[in-house]
Write a protein that holds these residues in place. Structure first.
Motif, PDB file in Angstrom:
ATOM      1  N   GLU A  67       1.662   5.157   6.877  1.00  0.00           N
ATOM      2  CA  GLU A  67       1.545   5.664   5.509  1.00  0.00           C
ATOM      3  C   GLU A  67       2.129   7.081   5.427  1.00  0.00           C
ATOM      4  O   GLU A  67       2.835   7.423   4.482  1.00  0.00           O
ATOM      5  CB  GLU A  67       0.077   5.620   5.068  1.00  0.00           C
ATOM      6  N   ILE A  89       0.844  -1.202   0.000  1.00  0.00           N
ATOM      7  CA  ILE A  89       0.000   0.000   0.000  1.00  0.00           C
ATOM      8  C   ILE A  89       0.881   1.255   0.000  1.00  0.00           C
ATOM      9  O   ILE A  89       0.669   2.188  -0.781  1.00  0.00           O
ATOM     10  CB  ILE A  89      -0.955  -0.003   1.216  1.00  0.00           C
ATOM     11  N   ARG A 120      -5.878   8.204   0.075  1.00  0.00           N
ATOM     12  CA  ARG A 120      -5.964   6.935   0.805  1.00  0.00           C
ATOM     13  C   ARG A 120      -7.246   7.035   1.620  1.00  0.00           C
ATOM     14  O   ARG A 120      -7.317   7.788   2.602  1.00  0.00           O
ATOM     15  CB  ARG A 120      -4.735   6.759   1.695  1.00  0.00           C
ATOM     16  N   LEU A 140       0.988   4.182  -2.901  1.00  0.00           N
ATOM     17  CA  LEU A 140       0.762   5.609  -2.618  1.00  0.00           C
ATOM     18  C   LEU A 140       1.903   6.447  -3.193  1.00  0.00           C
ATOM     19  O   LEU A 140       1.680   7.456  -3.879  1.00  0.00           O
ATOM     20  CB  LEU A 140       0.685   5.839  -1.098  1.00  0.00           C
ATOM     21  N   LYS A 181      -9.896   5.768   4.020  1.00  0.00           N
ATOM     22  CA  LYS A 181      -9.827   4.828   5.132  1.00  0.00           C
ATOM     23  C   LYS A 181     -11.063   4.921   6.018  1.00  0.00           C
ATOM     24  O   LYS A 181     -11.636   5.993   6.169  1.00  0.00           O
ATOM     25  CB  LYS A 181      -8.588   5.136   5.986  1.00  0.00           C
TER      26      LYS A 181
END
Ligand code: SAH
Length: 272
Positions: free
Chosen positions: A109, A78, A94, A82, A96
């Motif tokens: 992240e 992931i 992203r 990104l 979420k």
């Protein structure tokens, strides 16, 4: 997107959007704006998927869902996606569930992007830790009932060496306990808390699929809630509230009855 809009940009960016627990209405105005502007959206199963209709038709949608025990995209992958999309100049969202920094790995992240020199920003979201109980009529704090709440992960229970939660302290404090990712180990968690001094009769509730049309709740006590959630076949995502607030049911109060604090629900199972 118009070509001139695209050519204005020299570098991409990553926006971590907390999209709330499931109900599209709980996405923030800023989150919605970011979603509408995105060139690429990486989403998972906890995000309110109904909001994806807001994405531009030419945007790229990537499912990085991490369904428990199901097909998974590793966090490393992931992070790489990104970074790679943003490096190619894309505005990457992203998308979420809940809030990105509440067990959402949003911090990882963020760090991965920052280390790669990618501009990254966050749009906080409504966390299920608060909204879940709230929409089931349970306030996580309440004057005269609970002066605080502690949110812990139950992905490993008190008997597991990987758990760094201070279960002794948790069992002995007087506030509300909110357990996330804890449905599988709920019996071990409740037993562990009771052995450490928690009153077995303190109210407890499990709320599953909060904010969605499939929201369900089971109420019991610290001693009974694990068996009850099994009996009523509650499914993930679900969270557990332990503490005197779990005996409250604000949702059942009709106008004119405020000021009363019900401590025992009329029915152990409320389907909302
Ligand atoms: N960042 C999210 C939490 C991610 S961890 C947030 O702030 O809400 C995943 C856990 O969140 C699940 O195991 C469950 O405990 C909880 N959860 C997420 N969505 C939920 C929902 N709609 N209803 C109940 N619990 C939920």
């Amino acid at each position: 997107m118009a070509e001139d809009e695209k050519s204005d940009r020299t570098a991409g960016e990553v926006v971590l959007v907390g999209a709330g627990p499931g109900d599209p209405d709980l996405l923030t105005v800023g989150g919605l704006r970011a979603l509408r502007q995105a060139d690429v959206v990486l989403y998972d199963h906890l995000a309110p998927l109904a909001c994806l209709v807001e994405v531009r038709p030419d945007a790229v949608l990537v499912d990085v869902g991490k369904i428990p025990h199901g097909p998974q995209t590793g966090q490393e992958t992931i992070n790489e996606l990104l970074i790679d999309y943003a490096r190619s100049g894309a505005r990457v969202v992203r998308f979420k569930g809940g809030d990105p920094f509440v067990f959402g790995r949003g911090g990882e992240e963020w760090l991965a992007c920052a280390e790669a020199g990618i501009p990254v920003r966050i749009i906080p979201g409504v966390s299920s830790a608060i909204a879940g109980p709230e929409l089931a009529g349970i306030p996580v704090t309440h004057r005269g009932v609970s002066q605080g709440f502690t949110v812990v992960s139950g992905h490993v229970g008190p008997n597991h060496p990987a758990s760094s939660v201070n279960w002794d302290a948790l069992a002995q404090q007087s506030g509300t306990i909110v357990i996330m990712m804890g449905l599988t180990h709920l019996a071990e968690i409740c037993d562990g808390l009771i052995v450490r001094g928690l009153d077995p009769d303190v109210p407890a509730a499990v709320v599953s699929k909060a904010t969605t049309s499939e929201q369900r709740m089971v109420r019991g006590t610290a001693a009974t809630i694990a068996a009850m959630s099994l009996e009523h076949q509650l499914r993930q995502p679900a969270l557990t509230v332990i503490g005197h607030v779990a005996g409250m049911d604000l949702g059942s109060l009709t106008p004119g009855t405020s000021g009363t604090t019900p401590t025992s629900p009329s029915s152990p199972v409320d389907e909302l």
